[in-house]
Write an enzyme that holds these catalytic residues in place. Structure first.
Site, PDB file in Angstrom:
ATOM      1  N   GLU A 104     -11.802 -83.831  22.562  1.00  0.00           N
ATOM      2  CA  GLU A 104     -11.216 -83.917  21.224  1.00  0.00           C
ATOM      3  C   GLU A 104     -10.515 -82.618  20.819  1.00  0.00           C
ATOM      4  O   GLU A 104      -9.873 -82.558  19.790  1.00  0.00           O
ATOM      5  CB  GLU A 104     -12.291 -84.268  20.199  1.00  0.00           C
ATOM      6  N   ASP A 154      22.206 -76.342  35.291  1.00  0.00           N
ATOM      7  CA  ASP A 154      21.219 -77.249  34.721  1.00  0.00           C
ATOM      8  C   ASP A 154      21.734 -77.878  33.450  1.00  0.00           C
ATOM      9  O   ASP A 154      22.383 -77.229  32.641  1.00  0.00           O
ATOM     10  CB  ASP A 154      19.950 -76.485  34.318  1.00  0.00           C
ATOM     11  N   ARG A 207      10.777 -72.195  38.699  1.00  0.00           N
ATOM     12  CA  ARG A 207      12.089 -72.441  39.304  1.00  0.00           C
ATOM     13  C   ARG A 207      13.181 -71.523  38.758  1.00  0.00           C
ATOM     14  O   ARG A 207      14.233 -71.376  39.377  1.00  0.00           O
ATOM     15  CB  ARG A 207      12.496 -73.913  39.184  1.00  0.00           C
ATOM     16  N   PRO A 229      -1.207 -81.028  22.115  1.00  0.00           N
ATOM     17  CA  PRO A 229      -0.171 -81.824  21.437  1.00  0.00           C
ATOM     18  C   PRO A 229       0.175 -81.266  20.050  1.00  0.00           C
ATOM     19  O   PRO A 229       1.174 -81.663  19.468  1.00  0.00           O
ATOM     20  CB  PRO A 229      -0.798 -83.215  21.317  1.00  0.00           C
TER      21      PRO A 229
END
Ligand code: 6GU
Length: 227
Positions: free
Chosen positions: A114, A166, A151, A87
């Site tokens: 963690e 797209d 893809r 993150p």
């Protein structure tokens, strides 16, 4: 393309991709995916790969040694694009997927607990996050990255389902789509789509894309207007 995934939960990766378009691409030998359980590279007799944080604090920290050993077990790892899913990484975007799709070899490290020993970062090129929310593990994020990259590899999707149109490749959201029946519970298909006027249909779709993007994603709309 070859993708190696370093994870403590190999069963979160392989069974999922086998069921997907990535699985077909593997079967058709357009890509090779290899999953490595870095617990196999533990130097601890109990196969441990984490330990308490120096300086104290809650949770466990993934150790650097098993990860680096697992990384070095991968043939050609020196020349691969080496990613860490966390993150704390830079935001993962369609443009990032397009960049990754041009490389021959990717290695993706999935984190848990963690976090990693900070020294792991020296062995990788880039850290990416798939959004501002927290997952229990990097495997979900790695699957997202793999799906969105694979893809884009030529021959993986058929031409019909082409990615040329797209949403994000042009920076706008997609137009509304309809199929039969023409009326469902009083809800009608827009007249223009039944008209057979290709020019009018194209214009309607373009205006729908703009309107929808403006309403739902002002950030994308502003960027689009500025180009
Ligand atoms: Cl890459 N990992 C985790 N654990 N959580 C995330 C993420 C990655 N991206 C967004 N949230």
């Amino acid at each position: 393309m070859r993708i190696d995934v370093l994870t403590l939960f190999p069963n979160m990766i392989l069974p999922v991709i086998k069921e997907s378009i990535i699985g077909r691409a593997m079967y058709e030998k357009k890509i090779t995916i290899n999953v490595i359980d870095f617990r196999d590279y533990s130097t601890n007799k109990h196969q441990k790969v984490d330990d308490y944080p120096y300086g104290g604090g809650a949770g466990m920290v993934l150790q650097v040694e098993p990860i680096v050993k697992a990384l070095r077990s991968i043939e050609g790892y020196q020349d691969a694009l080496k990613l860490i899913m966390t993150p704390q990484g830079e935001p993962y975007l369609q443009t990032t997927a397009e960049k990754f799709a041009r490389c021959d070899h990717m290695i993706i490290l999935c984190g848990h607990y963690e976090g990693f020993d900070e020294r792991v970062r020296a062995y990788f090129d880039l850290e990416v996050s798939i959004g501002d929310f927290v997952l229990t593990g990097g495997e979900y994020a790695a699957l997202v990255v793999m799906d969105s990259v694979v893809r884009l590899i030529p021959g993986v999707l058929n031409k019909e389902a082409s990615f040329q149109e797209d949403s994000f490749s042009e920076g706008l959201l997609e137009y509304p789509q309809y199929t039969r029946p023409r009326v469902f519970e009083g809800k009608e298909v827009p007249e223009v789509l039944l008209s057979g006027h290709h020019e009018a249909i194209r214009a309607w779709r373009d205006s729908q894309r703009l309107e929808r993007t403006k309403k739902r994603r002002e950030d994308l709309y502003k960027k689009y207007r500025k180009r």
